[in-house]
Write a protein that holds these residues in place. Structure first.
Motif, PDB file in Angstrom:
ATOM      1  N   PHE A  30      -3.436  57.381  17.717  1.00 49.21           N
ATOM      2  CA  PHE A  30      -3.537  57.590  19.159  1.00 49.21           C
ATOM      3  C   PHE A  30      -2.913  56.419  19.917  1.00 49.21           C
ATOM      4  O   PHE A  30      -2.227  56.621  20.933  1.00 49.21           O
ATOM      5  N   LEU A  31      -3.117  55.196  19.421  1.00 47.33           N
ATOM      6  CA  LEU A  31      -2.490  54.032  20.044  1.00 47.33           C
ATOM      7  C   LEU A  31      -0.970  54.087  19.925  1.00 47.33           C
ATOM      8  O   LEU A  31      -0.248  53.691  20.848  1.00 47.33           O
ATOM      9  N   VAL A  32      -0.475  54.570  18.793  1.00 48.34           N
ATOM     10  CA  VAL A  32       0.975  54.716  18.614  1.00 48.34           C
ATOM     11  C   VAL A  32       1.538  55.700  19.632  1.00 48.34           C
ATOM     12  O   VAL A  32       2.589  55.456  20.249  1.00 48.34           O
ATOM     13  N   VAL A  33       0.849  56.824  19.824  1.00 49.66           N
ATOM     14  CA  VAL A  33       1.315  57.831  20.788  1.00 49.66           C
ATOM     15  C   VAL A  33       1.331  57.246  22.204  1.00 49.66           C
ATOM     16  O   VAL A  33       2.288  57.443  22.968  1.00 49.66           O
ATOM     17  N   LEU A  34       0.284  56.522  22.563  1.00 50.62           N
ATOM     18  CA  LEU A  34       0.240  55.906  23.888  1.00 50.62           C
ATOM     19  C   LEU A  34       1.363  54.888  24.075  1.00 50.62           C
ATOM     20  O   LEU A  34       1.951  54.806  25.162  1.00 50.62           O
ATOM     21  N   ARG A  35       1.675  54.145  23.022  1.00 49.08           N
ATOM     22  CA  ARG A  35       2.749  53.152  23.133  1.00 49.08           C
ATOM     23  C   ARG A  35       4.097  53.825  23.316  1.00 49.08           C
ATOM     24  O   ARG A  35       4.946  53.329  24.085  1.00 49.08           O
ATOM     25  N   ILE A  36       4.318  54.925  22.635  1.00 47.74           N
ATOM     26  CA  ILE A  36       5.591  55.643  22.788  1.00 47.74           C
ATOM     27  C   ILE A  36       5.693  56.250  24.181  1.00 47.74           C
ATOM     28  O   ILE A  36       6.758  56.210  24.822  1.00 47.74           O
ATOM     29  N   ILE A  37       4.599  56.830  24.673  1.00 46.84           N
ATOM     30  CA  ILE A  37       4.606  57.381  26.036  1.00 46.84           C
ATOM     31  C   ILE A  37       4.857  56.278  27.064  1.00 46.84           C
ATOM     32  O   ILE A  37       5.624  56.447  28.024  1.00 46.84           O
ATOM     33  N   GLY A  38       4.205  55.118  26.858  1.00 45.13           N
ATOM     34  CA  GLY A  38       4.436  54.003  27.773  1.00 45.13           C
ATOM     35  C   GLY A  38       5.865  53.510  27.746  1.00 45.13           C
ATOM     36  O   GLY A  38       6.406  53.078  28.781  1.00 45.13           O
ATOM     37  N   PHE A  39       6.497  53.565  26.573  1.00 46.54           N
ATOM     38  CA  PHE A  39       7.907  53.182  26.477  1.00 46.54           C
ATOM     39  C   PHE A  39       8.799  54.134  27.286  1.00 46.54           C
ATOM     40  O   PHE A  39       9.750  53.693  27.951  1.00 46.54           O
TER      41      PHE A  39
END
Length: 358
Positions: A30-39
């Motif tokens: 979930f943290l990985v997905v949030l980081r990609i969305i933030g990018f």
């Protein structure tokens, strides 16, 4: 009644799936997905003005930026490193840690590192009239969390070789200093912000301090990891460790006098000891180094068991395709148990042999 029944069903579902949420990698994915969305959204101007963090913005009590800025930033190097650490690195160190302890460490490292850099930016602006960290460079990304993963790898597998180069072998114990050195070079060449280098350097220090002195163990009687391979001087190259050992001792004694760090003192009630002739067992004297080594050996054993199962499955599949050839069991190297267990298991055999000879 309808609301109570729904809440009751929800509680039952949470209790049934609590072990799954604790033992799998779902929170980190979930943290990985949030980081990609933030990018992705960081390329939008309104998202940058709303979610990014500059130290001067905390003066207007925009505290949500401390959380949102961790998932933002459009530097591709930062994003790739964050995804690698949250996926591969976290899955590796999860063998020796729980999800709760990892998430707690990540939150502490990210939050304290951000606050330290904000204070540093204020001080440089006040005393040196520098606006670089105060106004210009944004405080974004999960580089403190990535630095914490590097420290966890060093703690878990210090002597494991990561890469063999013509200049020498790179081990997991070298990763914290290596990422600090590489990030400093990238900051000088303008590939990353210089504040990202500060995030990594401070993140390594914060995560090491927490793991060394404050992380609670399962017994709740021992805090931190007092292993010899996890000293502060071991974060630096071996040729300079003697110098940093002296600095570390001076800093620790100074912090101990100020009450920031406390020396671990074990108290034992000698009246509670049953028999000295049978053997003295003092659980209160068990230091954090032995506890950490025991957990590390257990995690390594589980890792080898997984490799054993994987290779056995590969041999079975190979035998299905080649029916004419006989299957041969694959040999898998398994980590041997500690020496103390080996000696303890061999003593009964020697006594039996003596009885049979008699």
């Amino acid at each position: 009644m309808g609301v109570k029944s729904v809440l009751g069903d929800l509680q039952i579902v949470v209790e049934r799936h609590s072990d799954v949420l604790r033992n799998n990698a779902l929170p980190f994915r979930f943290l990985v997905v949030l980081r990609i969305i933030g990018f992705i959204v960081s390329y939008l101007h309104f998202a940058r003005s709303l979610l990014w963090l500059h130290p001067y913005q905390l003066a207007s009590i925009e505290l949500w930026r401390i959380a949102t800025s961790a998932f933002c930033g459009h530097n591709l190097i930062d994003v790739l490193w964050s995804v690698w650490c949250l996926h591969f690195g976290t899955n590796l160190v999860r063998l020796n840690n729980t999800n709760e302890s990892l998430l707690k460490l990540y939150a502490i490292t990210q939050g304290i590192t951000t606050l330290v850099i904000v204070v540093f930016a204020y001080l440089t602006y006040i005393f040196f009239d520098s606006i670089k960290f105060f106004y210009i460079e944004p405080l974004v990304g999960m580089t403190p969390v990535c630095a914490a993963v590097m420290v966890l790898m060093k703690q878990f597998l210090p002597d494991t070789i990561v890469l063999a180069t013509p200049f020498g072998r790179i081990k997991y114990t070298h990763l914290p200093f290596l990422v600090i050195y590489v990030s400093f070079i990238l900051a000088l060449t303008k590939f990353i912000y210089f504040v990202s280098f500060l995030q990594i350097a401070i993140g390594v220090q914060v995560s090491w301090t927490y793991l060394r002195f404050y992380k609670p163990h399962e017994t709740d009687e021992i805090y931190g990891d007092g292993s010899e391979h996890f000293t502060w001087a071991s974060l630096f190259p071996s040729r300079t460790q003697l110098f940093f050992t002296l600095i570390g001792k001076v800093c620790f004694r100074s912090l101990a006098r100020m009450g920031v760090c406390k020396r671990q003192v074990r108290h034992v009630d000698l009246n509670s000891l049953q028999s000295v002739a049978v053997g003295i067992n003092l659980p209160a004297l068990e230091n954090s180094a032995k506890d950490s080594e025991r957990r590390r050996q257990k995690a390594l054993k589980e890792l080898n068991e997984r490799l054993n199962k994987t290779r056995t499955a590969e041999v079975a599949n190979y035998g299905n395709w080649d029916d004419d050839e006989n299957d041969e069991p694959s040999s898998v190297a398994v980590v041997s148990p500690p020496a103390s267990n080996v000696h303890s298991s061999s003593r009964p055999n020697t006594e039996n042999e003596k009885e049979s000879m008699a």
